[in-house]
Design an enzyme around this catalytic site. Structure first.
Site, PDB file in Angstrom:
ATOM      1  N   GLU A 192      69.108 -20.010  24.442  1.00 34.14           N
ATOM      2  CA  GLU A 192      69.593 -19.913  26.135  1.00 34.14           C
ATOM      3  C   GLU A 192      70.403 -21.320  26.348  1.00 34.14           C
ATOM      4  OE1 GLU A 192      66.612 -18.999  25.302  1.00 34.14           O
ATOM      5  OE2 GLU A 192      66.011 -17.347  26.502  1.00 34.14           O
ATOM      6  N   ALA A 229      67.893 -11.230  27.288  1.00 38.64           N
ATOM      7  CA  ALA A 229      68.502 -10.387  28.430  1.00 38.64           C
ATOM      8  C   ALA A 229      69.847 -10.325  28.308  1.00 38.64           C
ATOM      9  CB  ALA A 229      68.273 -11.560  29.589  1.00 38.64           C
ATOM     10  N   GLU A 288      61.041 -13.755  23.781  1.00 40.05           N
ATOM     11  CA  GLU A 288      59.824 -13.764  25.025  1.00 40.05           C
ATOM     12  C   GLU A 288      59.149 -12.548  24.976  1.00 40.05           C
ATOM     13  OE1 GLU A 288      62.751 -15.309  27.657  1.00 40.05           O
ATOM     14  OE2 GLU A 288      61.686 -17.153  28.063  1.00 40.05           O
TER      15      GLU A 288
HETATM   16  N1  DAK Z   1      73.775  -9.819  26.286  1.00 41.15           N
HETATM   17  C1  DAK Z   1      74.903  -8.991  26.468  1.00 41.15           C
HETATM   18  N2  DAK Z   1      75.291  -8.501  25.308  1.00 41.15           N
HETATM   19  C2  DAK Z   1      75.344  -8.899  24.321  1.00 41.15           C
HETATM   20  C3  DAK Z   1      74.174  -9.833  23.904  1.00 41.15           C
HETATM   21  C4  DAK Z   1      73.421 -10.293  25.102  1.00 41.15           C
HETATM   22  N3  DAK Z   1      72.204 -11.130  25.055  1.00 41.15           N
HETATM   23  N4  DAK Z   1      74.156 -10.095  22.564  1.00 41.15           N
HETATM   24  C5  DAK Z   1      75.234  -9.475  22.147  1.00 41.15           C
HETATM   25  N5  DAK Z   1      76.050  -8.978  22.992  1.00 41.15           N
HETATM   26  C6  DAK Z   1      77.033  -7.816  22.697  1.00 41.15           C
HETATM   27  C7  DAK Z   1      78.254  -8.717  22.639  1.00 41.15           C
HETATM   28  O1  DAK Z   1      78.671  -9.303  23.644  1.00 41.15           O
HETATM   29  C8  DAK Z   1      79.106  -7.865  21.915  1.00 41.15           C
HETATM   30  O2  DAK Z   1      79.700  -6.976  22.778  1.00 41.15           O
HETATM   31  P1  DAK Z   1      81.261  -6.549  22.840  1.00 41.15           P
HETATM   32  O3  DAK Z   1      82.073  -7.418  22.421  1.00 41.15           O
HETATM   33  O4  DAK Z   1      81.245  -5.360  21.614  1.00 41.15           O
HETATM   34  O5  DAK Z   1      81.456  -5.777  24.060  1.00 41.15           O
HETATM   35  C9  DAK Z   1      78.144  -6.762  21.094  1.00 41.15           C
HETATM   36  O6  DAK Z   1      77.005  -7.206  21.656  1.00 41.15           O
HETATM   37  C10 DAK Z   1      78.041  -7.500  19.866  1.00 41.15           C
HETATM   38  O7  DAK Z   1      77.851  -8.714  19.624  1.00 41.15           O
HETATM   39  P2  DAK Z   1      78.558  -9.930  18.731  1.00 41.15           P
HETATM   40  O8  DAK Z   1      79.892  -9.439  18.597  1.00 41.15           O
HETATM   41  O9  DAK Z   1      78.185 -11.248  19.456  1.00 41.15           O
HETATM   42  O10 DAK Z   1      77.894  -9.690  17.662  1.00 41.15           O
HETATM   43  P3  DAK Z   1      77.514 -10.758  16.268  1.00 41.15           P
HETATM   44  O11 DAK Z   1      77.026 -10.480  15.130  1.00 41.15           O
HETATM   45  O12 DAK Z   1      78.717 -11.855  16.152  1.00 41.15           O
HETATM   46  O13 DAK Z   1      76.354 -11.934  16.945  1.00 41.15           O
HETATM   47  C11 DAK Z   1      74.342 -12.366  18.076  1.00 41.15           C
HETATM   48  C12 DAK Z   1      75.183 -11.115  17.092  1.00 41.15           C
HETATM   49  C13 DAK Z   1      73.126 -11.486  18.563  1.00 41.15           C
HETATM   50  C14 DAK Z   1      73.788 -13.433  17.241  1.00 41.15           C
HETATM   51  C15 DAK Z   1      75.135 -12.695  19.327  1.00 41.15           C
HETATM   52  O14 DAK Z   1      75.513 -11.568  19.818  1.00 41.15           O
HETATM   53  C16 DAK Z   1      74.512 -13.629  20.188  1.00 41.15           C
HETATM   54  O15 DAK Z   1      74.092 -14.888  20.110  1.00 41.15           O
HETATM   55  N6  DAK Z   1      73.920 -13.026  21.474  1.00 41.15           N
HETATM   56  C17 DAK Z   1      73.527 -13.756  22.324  1.00 41.15           C
HETATM   57  C18 DAK Z   1      71.960 -14.382  22.232  1.00 41.15           C
HETATM   58  C19 DAK Z   1      71.363 -15.149  23.344  1.00 41.15           C
HETATM   59  O16 DAK Z   1      72.178 -15.994  23.624  1.00 41.15           O
HETATM   60  N7  DAK Z   1      70.523 -14.638  24.125  1.00 41.15           N
HETATM   61  C20 DAK Z   1      69.781 -15.380  25.249  1.00 41.15           C
HETATM   62  C21 DAK Z   1      70.059 -14.698  26.428  1.00 41.15           C
HETATM   63  S1  DAK Z   1      69.455 -15.108  27.853  1.00 41.15           S
HETATM   64  C22 DAK Z   1      63.739 -13.694  32.955  1.00 41.15           C
HETATM   65  C23 DAK Z   1      63.633 -12.858  32.062  1.00 41.15           C
HETATM   66  C24 DAK Z   1      64.512 -12.877  30.750  1.00 41.15           C
HETATM   67  C25 DAK Z   1      65.202 -13.899  30.617  1.00 41.15           C
HETATM   68  C26 DAK Z   1      65.417 -15.110  31.616  1.00 41.15           C
HETATM   69  C27 DAK Z   1      64.588 -14.780  32.617  1.00 41.15           C
HETATM   70  N8  DAK Z   1      62.998 -13.569  34.035  1.00 41.15           N
HETATM   71  C28 DAK Z   1      62.088 -12.497  34.391  1.00 41.15           C
HETATM   72  C29 DAK Z   1      63.197 -14.599  35.189  1.00 41.15           C
HETATM   73  C30 DAK Z   1      66.298 -13.937  29.231  1.00 41.15           C
HETATM   74  C31 DAK Z   1      67.111 -14.744  29.218  1.00 41.15           C
HETATM   75  C32 DAK Z   1      67.946 -14.609  27.951  1.00 41.15           C
HETATM   76  O17 DAK Z   1      67.539 -13.983  27.076  1.00 41.15           O
END
Ligand code: DAK
Length: 259
Positions: free
Chosen positions: A133, A67, A113
């Site tokens: 998360e 997300a 998911e």
């Molecule tokens: N959201 C927003 N932006 C993201 C992102 C994300 N999940 N993942 C990456 N980006 C953005 C980064 O902020 C960055 O943006 P700028 O700085 O260029 O503006 C750009 O993508 C490049 O990312 P990185 O600079 O971080 O690139 P790296 O190669 O260093 O790392 C990475 C890549 C994918 C390992 C890292 O970006 C990362 O760890 N991303 C976050 C992964 C994460 O924590 N995912 C979980 C998110 S929470 C629900 C439905 C769904 C959900 C919950 C409830 N309901 C229906 C109730 C889901 C929740 C989640 O998924």
């Protein structure tokens, strides 16, 4: 809606609908706009009698990083409850045709998911599965604690969700999350070929089979077998059952009508 910004939609071969998540600069983060478009495209394929199976993919580097964290960052609990986010996910669950996830690279959080919500998962050798998360102070919210546990078992699910353990493609295969692992050059083609093979089969039986298998996750054995039996009997009301069994006896290929 078909003027999409965050996805690309095509029919690469007859019978197969292909949806590509297309926010490469944000690792295909599932912002609201993307989810709405994904649900719209999947629903249109579901309603199209020319389509028998749907492939959802990202790109070689990422299926999706989950997300959109920036979109959610300042939301209150009430904002989250009142957002229609869950609606999009529920509508995907209601798709009747088989969904195949073709996964390469990062497959994280809501991305994982989404992949697990699909009915089959083909992984490239570079795929990496995780529920990170915990790093941002929350837990999975779109089925991760439930589906991952059912797929890989309690102990491994605990490591993945409580301690951000990432699973390699081979680990995902061994644990039952993926049905095959193939070289990165082949993962999308394999998914499309699998979709085409399924799309060529008796359409109503395919949908009933998907429904019955998914019930295995929700019902006990006796209730599940009752449900299966009901669908099995129902199929004897279809022309395709008569055609399939006649074709077998006449030693010819069946011609499916989807009714
Ligand atoms: N959201 C927003 N932006 C993201 C992102 C994300 N999940 N993942 C990456 N980006 C953005 C980064 O902020 C960055 O943006 P700028 O700085 O260029 O503006 C750009 O993508 C490049 O990312 P990185 O600079 O971080 O690139 P790296 O190669 O260093 O790392 C990475 C890549 C994918 C390992 C890292 O970006 C990362 O760890 N991303 C976050 C992964 C994460 O924590 N995912 C979980 C998110 S929470 C629900 C439905 C769904 C959900 C919950 C409830 N309901 C229906 C109730 C889901 C929740 C989640 O998924």
């Amino acid at each position: 809606m078909s003027d999409y910004q965050d996805i690309l939609v095509e029919t690469p071969i007859p019978g197969v609908g292909l949806i590509r998540l297309n926010r490469p600069k944000a690792w295909n983060a599932l912002r609201r706009q993307l989810m709405d478009e994904l649900v719209d495209a999947a629903s249109q394929f579901d309603a199209d009698p020319a389509i028998g199976a749907i492939v959802i993919t990202g790109n070689e580097k990422a299926f999706s990083a989950g997300a959109d964290i920036k979109e959610m960052a300042n939301a209150s609990a009430v904002d989250m409850v009142n957002s229609s986010m869950i609606e999009a996910w529920n509508r995907l669950r209601a798709i009747r045709k088989p969904l195949i996830a073709a996964v390469s690279g990062h497959c994280l959080g809501g991305g994982n998911e989404l992949a697990m919500m699909c009915d089959m998962l083909i992984a490239s050798e570079t795929a990496s599965f995780g529920q990170p998360e915990i790093n941002i102070g929350v837990i999975p919210g779109a089925g991760g604690t439930q589906r991952l546990t059912k797929a890989v078992g309690k102990s491994l699910a605990m490591e993945v969700i409580l301690n951000d353990r990432r699973l390699t493609a081979d680990e995902a295969l061994r644990a039952g999350l993926a049905s095959r692992v193939v070289p990165v050059e082949r993962y999308l083609d394999e998914a499309i070929e699998l979709a085409a093979q399924i799309a060529a089969r008796a359409p109503v039986a395919v949908q009933m089979a998907k429904a019955a298998i998914n019930k295995a996750y929700e019902l006990g054995l006796s209730e599940g077998m009752e449900y299966e039996k009901t669908l099995f009997y129902f199929l004897f009301a279809t022309e395709d059952q008569k055609e399939g069994m006649a074709a077998f006896a006449e030693k010819r290929a069946a011609v499916w009508k989807g009714r």
